[in-house]
Design a protein around this motif. Structure first.
Motif, PDB file in Angstrom:
ATOM      1  N   ILE A   1       1.147  -1.114   0.101  1.00  0.00           N
ATOM      2  CA  ILE A   1       0.052  -0.302  -0.237  1.00  0.00           C
ATOM      3  C   ILE A   1       0.685   1.064  -0.107  1.00  0.00           C
ATOM      4  CG2 ILE A   1      -2.204   0.823   1.200  1.00  0.00           C
ATOM      5  CD1 ILE A   1      -1.172  -2.521   1.993  1.00  0.00           C
ATOM      6  N   LYS A   2       0.556   1.926  -1.049  1.00  0.00           N
ATOM      7  CA  LYS A   2       1.808   3.192  -1.298  1.00  0.00           C
ATOM      8  C   LYS A   2       1.236   4.327  -1.495  1.00  0.00           C
ATOM      9  CE  LYS A   2       3.122   2.514  -5.750  1.00  0.00           C
ATOM     10  NZ  LYS A   2       2.740   3.767  -6.522  1.00  0.00           N
ATOM     11  N   MET A   3       1.419   6.042  -1.618  1.00  0.00           N
ATOM     12  CA  MET A   3       1.030   7.166  -2.589  1.00  0.00           C
ATOM     13  C   MET A   3       0.666   6.530  -3.705  1.00  0.00           C
ATOM     14  SD  MET A   3      -0.267   8.636   0.419  1.00  0.00           S
ATOM     15  CE  MET A   3      -0.415   8.797   1.907  1.00  0.00           C
ATOM     16  N   LYS A   4      -0.301   7.115  -4.671  1.00  0.00           N
ATOM     17  CA  LYS A   4      -0.313   6.923  -5.676  1.00  0.00           C
ATOM     18  C   LYS A   4       0.726   7.876  -6.829  1.00  0.00           C
ATOM     19  CE  LYS A   4      -5.736   6.358  -6.527  1.00  0.00           C
ATOM     20  NZ  LYS A   4      -7.005   6.999  -7.206  1.00  0.00           N
TER      21      LYS A   4
ATOM     22  N   VAL B   1       1.648  -8.464  -3.933  1.00  0.00           N
ATOM     23  CA  VAL B   1       3.342  -8.781  -4.080  1.00  0.00           C
ATOM     24  C   VAL B   1       3.740  -9.471  -3.894  1.00  0.00           C
ATOM     25  CG1 VAL B   1       3.652  -5.872  -3.754  1.00  0.00           C
ATOM     26  CG2 VAL B   1       4.023  -7.834  -1.651  1.00  0.00           C
ATOM     27  N   SER B   2       5.260 -10.327  -3.974  1.00  0.00           N
ATOM     28  CA  SER B   2       5.129 -11.990  -4.051  1.00  0.00           C
ATOM     29  C   SER B   2       5.496 -12.147  -2.427  1.00  0.00           C
ATOM     30  CB  SER B   2       6.964 -11.940  -3.955  1.00  0.00           C
ATOM     31  OG  SER B   2       7.164 -13.213  -3.928  1.00  0.00           O
ATOM     32  N   THR B   3       5.249 -13.621  -2.341  1.00  0.00           N
ATOM     33  CA  THR B   3       4.871 -13.686  -0.858  1.00  0.00           C
ATOM     34  C   THR B   3       5.755 -14.166  -0.069  1.00  0.00           C
ATOM     35  OG1 THR B   3       5.082 -16.015  -1.795  1.00  0.00           O
ATOM     36  CG2 THR B   3       2.696 -15.488  -0.593  1.00  0.00           C
TER      37      THR B   3
ATOM     38  N   ARG C   1      14.362 -11.902   6.115  1.00  0.00           N
ATOM     39  CA  ARG C   1      15.447 -12.404   5.677  1.00  0.00           C
ATOM     40  C   ARG C   1      15.254 -11.967   3.704  1.00  0.00           C
ATOM     41  NH1 ARG C   1      14.122 -17.674   8.901  1.00  0.00           N
ATOM     42  NH2 ARG C   1      13.585 -18.480   6.188  1.00  0.00           N
ATOM     43  N   ASN C   2      13.969 -12.152   3.563  1.00  0.00           N
ATOM     44  CA  ASN C   2      14.138 -11.572   1.787  1.00  0.00           C
ATOM     45  C   ASN C   2      14.356  -9.942   2.079  1.00  0.00           C
ATOM     46  OD1 ASN C   2      14.440 -13.724   0.494  1.00  0.00           O
ATOM     47  ND2 ASN C   2      11.920 -13.813   1.208  1.00  0.00           N
ATOM     48  N   ASN C   3      15.011  -8.708   1.645  1.00  0.00           N
ATOM     49  CA  ASN C   3      14.433  -7.554   1.790  1.00  0.00           C
ATOM     50  C   ASN C   3      15.870  -7.219  -0.095  1.00  0.00           C
ATOM     51  OD1 ASN C   3      15.372  -5.053   2.106  1.00  0.00           O
ATOM     52  ND2 ASN C   3      15.839  -5.120   4.519  1.00  0.00           N
ATOM     53  N   ASP C   4      14.770  -6.967  -0.127  1.00  0.00           N
ATOM     54  CA  ASP C   4      15.279  -6.612  -1.727  1.00  0.00           C
ATOM     55  C   ASP C   4      14.274  -5.504  -2.490  1.00  0.00           C
ATOM     56  OD1 ASP C   4      14.335  -8.138  -4.333  1.00  0.00           O
ATOM     57  OD2 ASP C   4      15.807 -10.003  -2.596  1.00  0.00           O
ATOM     58  N   GLN C   5      13.932  -5.089  -3.947  1.00  0.00           N
ATOM     59  CA  GLN C   5      13.225  -3.873  -4.372  1.00  0.00           C
ATOM     60  C   GLN C   5      12.318  -4.793  -5.292  1.00  0.00           C
ATOM     61  OE1 GLN C   5      15.325  -1.616  -7.535  1.00  0.00           O
ATOM     62  NE2 GLN C   5      13.619  -0.011  -7.392  1.00  0.00           N
ATOM     63  N   SER C   6      13.035  -6.363  -5.439  1.00  0.00           N
ATOM     64  CA  SER C   6      11.528  -7.252  -5.668  1.00  0.00           C
ATOM     65  C   SER C   6      10.164  -7.267  -4.617  1.00  0.00           C
ATOM     66  CB  SER C   6      11.795  -8.184  -5.909  1.00  0.00           C
ATOM     67  OG  SER C   6      12.737  -9.133  -4.677  1.00  0.00           O
ATOM     68  N   LEU C   7      11.014  -7.041  -3.835  1.00  0.00           N
ATOM     69  CA  LEU C   7       9.525  -6.889  -2.416  1.00  0.00           C
ATOM     70  C   LEU C   7       8.105  -6.217  -2.782  1.00  0.00           C
ATOM     71  CD1 LEU C   7      11.569  -7.740   0.089  1.00  0.00           C
ATOM     72  CD2 LEU C   7      10.532  -9.658  -1.020  1.00  0.00           C
ATOM     73  N   ILE C   8       8.621  -4.830  -3.542  1.00  0.00           N
ATOM     74  CA  ILE C   8       7.642  -4.411  -3.898  1.00  0.00           C
ATOM     75  C   ILE C   8       6.683  -4.203  -5.778  1.00  0.00           C
ATOM     76  CG2 ILE C   8       8.636  -2.539  -2.315  1.00  0.00           C
ATOM     77  CD1 ILE C   8       9.953  -0.765  -4.924  1.00  0.00           C
ATOM     78  N   GLN C   9       7.851  -4.468  -5.840  1.00  0.00           N
ATOM     79  CA  GLN C   9       7.317  -4.940  -7.498  1.00  0.00           C
ATOM     80  C   GLN C   9       5.474  -5.822  -7.266  1.00  0.00           C
ATOM     81  OE1 GLN C   9       8.919  -3.514 -10.013  1.00  0.00           O
ATOM     82  NE2 GLN C   9      10.121  -3.196  -8.173  1.00  0.00           N
ATOM     83  N   GLN C  10       4.853  -5.136  -7.900  1.00  0.00           N
ATOM     84  CA  GLN C  10       3.568  -5.990  -8.568  1.00  0.00           C
ATOM     85  C   GLN C  10       3.199  -6.786  -8.791  1.00  0.00           C
ATOM     86  OE1 GLN C  10       0.925  -3.552 -10.770  1.00  0.00           O
ATOM     87  NE2 GLN C  10      -1.517  -4.491  -9.641  1.00  0.00           N
TER      88      GLN C  10
END
Length: 224
Positions: A119-122, A205-207, A213-222
């Motif tokens: 959830i983020k700002m448009k 987003v991805s589970t 332990r997971n912490n990279d930009q892929s976590l915010i990808q739709q």
């Protein structure tokens, strides 16, 4: 509630967004796509003269607590009862903070599993959640500065995901919220309302975000 969020804006953007005059060293700031409870999180307070940036442990430990493990139950505080609860009422009067973020995560129950949503700002704008902080000291002299995030009822966007949402403050409310001399309970509680859904968006987003332990930009990808 709010139990996971991200902050990856530039150091300069954070300073500008919150009028920070006293800051940490830039090399102390690390972009984080999967911030979880008990971690140290970037926060903004006002010391009576200027806005200061620093880290607070996520999960409030009231100054009077005998056991710091209470923090795991104190990551959020309900805005409706914050004035009454012994754990939060003194901090509500004198120790309020802003917790910057780019987005937060919530999980929607779908059949037998839970799907995470970002959830983020448009407009992708950095925003701040209302927080409270306190300082706890052990009998041996250990000192922990900790915080909690305030929650409120969900707006139209959030209602399908969860029955609570973090209190996102509009920019015009930052000064009032941080003002240590402001103790008008009615005024302060009037700020603790659902943020307009029209300015926000949510997507799946991805589970992978389920694991800290997971912490990279892929976590915010739709995902589709």
């Amino acid at each position: 509630m709010c139990g996971r969020f991200s902050l990856f804006s530039s150091f300069e953007d954070i300073i500008q967004a919150f009028d920070v005059e006293k800051m940490i060293n830039e090399d102390e700031y690390t972009k984080n796509y999967n911030i979880a409870p008990t971690q140290n999180i970037l926060s903004i307070i006002n010391d009576g003269q200027m806005n200061r940036m620093g880290y607070l442990s996520w999960g409030l430990i009231p100054s009077w607590s005998k056991d710091p493990k209470i923090r795991t139950k104190m990551i959020n505080a309900r805005s409706e009862t914050v004035v009454e609860k012994p754990s939060f009422r003194e901090s509500f009067k004198r120790r309020r903070c802003l917790i910057p973020m780019d987005s937060f995560f919530e999980w929607q129950q779908i059949s037998s599993s839970k799907q995470p949503f970002r959830i983020k700002m448009k407009n992708d704008q950095l925003f701040a959640v209302a927080g409270l902080w306190d300082t706890w000291r052990s009998s041996t002299g250990e000192k922990i500065n900790s915080c909690t995030m305030l929650t409120t009822s969900p707006n139209e966007l959030m209602s399908s995901l969860h029955h609570r949402m973090p209190v996102i403050l509009p920019t015009k409310a930052y000064e009032t919220w941080l003002n240590t001399l402001e103790q008008d309970t009615q005024l302060l509680q009037s700020l603790l309302v659902p943020y307009p859904a029209s300015d926000m968006e949510a997507y799946a987003v991805s589970t992978a975000v389920n694991s800290v332990r997971n912490n990279d930009q892929s976590l915010i990808q739709q995902i589709s």
